[in-house]
Design an enzyme around this catalytic site. Structure first.
Site, mmCIF file in Angstrom:
data_model
loop_
_atom_site.group_PDB
_atom_site.id
_atom_site.type_symbol
_atom_site.label_atom_id
_atom_site.label_comp_id
_atom_site.label_asym_id
_atom_site.label_seq_id
_atom_site.Cartn_x
_atom_site.Cartn_y
_atom_site.Cartn_z
ATOM 1 C CE LYS A 1 2.487 -2.410 -4.360
ATOM 2 N NZ LYS A 1 2.153 -2.067 -2.982
ATOM 3 C CD GLN B 1 0.843 -8.986 -2.647
ATOM 4 O OE1 GLN B 1 1.502 -9.569 -3.481
ATOM 5 N NE2 GLN B 1 -0.407 -8.667 -2.844
ATOM 6 C CG ASP C 1 -1.874 -1.177 1.227
ATOM 7 O OD1 ASP C 1 -2.140 -1.725 0.141
ATOM 8 O OD2 ASP C 1 -2.311 -1.571 2.322
ATOM 9 N NE ARG D 1 5.632 -31.310 -6.552
ATOM 10 C CZ ARG D 1 6.567 -32.076 -6.001
ATOM 11 N NH1 ARG D 1 7.545 -32.544 -6.722
ATOM 12 N NH2 ARG D 1 6.494 -32.402 -4.720
ATOM 13 N N GLY E 1 -4.449 -4.338 -3.700
ATOM 14 C CA GLY E 1 -5.460 -3.311 -3.974
ATOM 15 C C GLY E 1 -4.694 -2.076 -4.399
ATOM 16 C CG HIS E 2 -2.026 -2.177 -6.942
ATOM 17 N ND1 HIS E 2 -1.183 -2.826 -7.805
ATOM 18 C CD2 HIS E 2 -1.722 -2.660 -5.714
ATOM 19 C CE1 HIS E 2 -0.393 -3.651 -7.123
ATOM 20 N NE2 HIS E 2 -0.714 -3.569 -5.853
#
Ligand code: GDP
Ligand code: IMO
Ligand code: MG
Length: 432
Positions: free
Chosen positions: A29, A234, A26, A156, A53-54
């Site tokens: 970015k 992040q 936060d 996997r 959350g951008h």
């Protein structure tokens, strides 16, 4: 006769730029990526999922992106969700539809890696259960299923976006995985397997033309001299290996993952770090400079520090230069965007952490163990505030003298130039 291939391979140039958060996420970015995207041909996310959350604000209109890269608002920019990501398709489609409502069309400019991991609802359920089971020791995840989805990948067991190309084999793989989940003893949920399969068959239709080999796409773009912006999600202190483990996310958030998370060869890149002029953190875990007092509350209130994904109040504290330098070194940061400087406009004095004290000894880096991290005490230096409105400033040189002195202090400590300074939420509110 066969001739040796004497043509020189095309060299990758430094057309690759990364925007990486240097703290606990936060940092702002999304705003910088949106600004730089106007001059980038590609914007690519290399890790994480809907835990991100951008926020981008253009002329008062706020857009919060969770899985979509922050280049979407520029019609000429292509957007890539790389193989390093974990993708929850129902919410991705919702995000695409929300953008369509405001006139943003992603046709032919959103590409999702065929190797990206699919994150299913059962991963979210497992995330919630794991947090409840941890009780007071919970991580404070976003409950978006990130940990369980990455665990499936490492084990996997996961399905990947490319599996959707063949709905028959996709259905068989999903059935097998869900039968396995439904058999786990003690789980309070059972998935309706056929319903899930039908849901994904419908979603696959919506994604027609978007799923492809994005590694090849980006390799070719870079070889052809196109510009690629790698958008971090992040923050470095949430990195699975270098963050404040175990209070971290489940992916590599630092610059090393640009290459494996996008499928491009290691090469020179511009490494832009993003850090707030103070520090915040959502979720649990050590936070050395946290202010559990009125000053912390003031930062939260003035900075509107509430999570863009979960709405949780963000914990606030002074800028931690020890942690920020640790991150800058890990990412090879060569330029910094100091964000939210405006939030400090009214403060008479500003503190900044330049050293830690651990068991009476001064240290200048982050210890590796959680026990030591929890014992670390901050050592602060105090700088005068500027008590002047900065919101209209366009040029860093026009900032108040004390603001410039604060920035200079940070540059000298980190040995990284501050090239952008955030002075408000709007796209335009960025001094450079
Ligand atoms: P990200 O996850 O790093 O993209 O950051 P978020 O969007 O989660 O959080 C950053 C918050 O700060 C958002 O609400 C932004 O609108 C806001 N923001 C970003 N830069 C600035 C700035 O320079 N000043 C102010 N006041 N707000 C900013
Ligand atoms: P952006 O990209 C802030 C935090 C969670 C929690 C920890 C683990 O917006 O900066 P997870 O759901 O990933 O398993 O949660 O990581 N976290 C973030 N904090 N910003 C983010 O993303 C975050 N993504 C995860 O709050 O502490
Ligand atoms: Mg965010």
């Amino acid at each position: 006769m066969n001739q040796p291939n004497t043509s020189k391979p095309k060299l990758f140039s430094t057309r690759l730029t990364a925007v990486i958060g240097l703290n606990w996420g936060d940092e702002g970015k999304g705003k910088l990526v949106d600004i730089l995207a106007s001059k980038s041909q590609f914007v690519a996310r290399f890790g994480g999922g809907a835990n991100a959350g951008h926020t981008i604000v253009v002329k008062g209109q706020k857009v919060v992106l969770h899985q979509l890269p922050s280049g979407v608002l520029h019609p000429q920019t292509k957007n890539v969700i790389g193989n390093g990501c974990v993708v929850h398709l129902p919410t991705l489609i919702e995000e695409i539809e929300e953008l369509e409502k405001i006139g943003v069309n992603l046709t032919d400019r959103l590409f999702i890696s065929d190797r990206a991991t699919i994150l299913f609802d059962f991963h979210k359920e497992l995330d919630g259960l794991s947090e409840s089971a941890l009780g007071t020791k919970k991580i404070g995840t976003t409950k978006r299923g990130i940990g369980p989805a990455y665990a499936d990948r490492v084990n996997r067991r996961s399905l990947r976006m490319g599996d959707l190309a063949n709905l028959e084999t996709f259905a068989a793989k999903l059935r097998e995985r869900l039968e396995e989940v439904n058999k786990v003893k003690g789980l309070p949920f059972k998935f309706d397997i056929e319903r899930e399969i039908t849901l994904y068959q419908d979603l696959a239709e919506r994604l027609e033309g978007m799923i492809c080999d994005t590694s090849a796409l980006l390799q070719e773009a870079l070889t052809d001299g196109k510009t690629v912006l790698a958008e971090g999600a992040q923050g470095s202190l949430l990195d699975i290996e270098f963050g404040t483990f175990p209070f971290v996310t489940s992916s590599t958030t630092t610059a090393g993952n640009i290459f494996s998370g996008l499928g491009i060869p290691p090469q020179n890149f511009n490494s832009i770090g993003v850090a707030k002029a103070y520090t915040t953190r959502v979720g649990e875990g050590p936070f050395t400079t946290e202010l559990l007092n009125e000053t912390g509350e003031k930062l939260r209130e003035v900075g509107a520090e509430f999570g863009a994904t979960t709405g949780r109040p963000r914990r606030c504290g002074w800028m931690d230069l020890v942690a920020t330098k640790y991150s800058a070194k890990l990412n090879g940061t060569t330029a910094l965007n100091l964000t939210k400087l405006d939030v400090l406009n009214d403060f008479k004095e500003i503190q900044v952490c330049t050293k830690y004290s651990l068991d009476g000894e001064e240290i200048e880096t982050l210890p590796a163990t959680i026990e030591e991290l929890e014992r670390v005490e901050p050592i602060f230096e105090t700088l005068p505030g500027w008590q002047t409105d900065t919101s209209a400033v366009k040029n860093i040189s026009e900032l108040p003298e004390n603001a410039k002195a604060y920035i200079k202090f940070i540059e000298d400590y980190l040995k990284v130039p501050v090239n952008w300074v955030g002075v408000g939420v709007e796209r335009e509110a960025m001094a450079s």
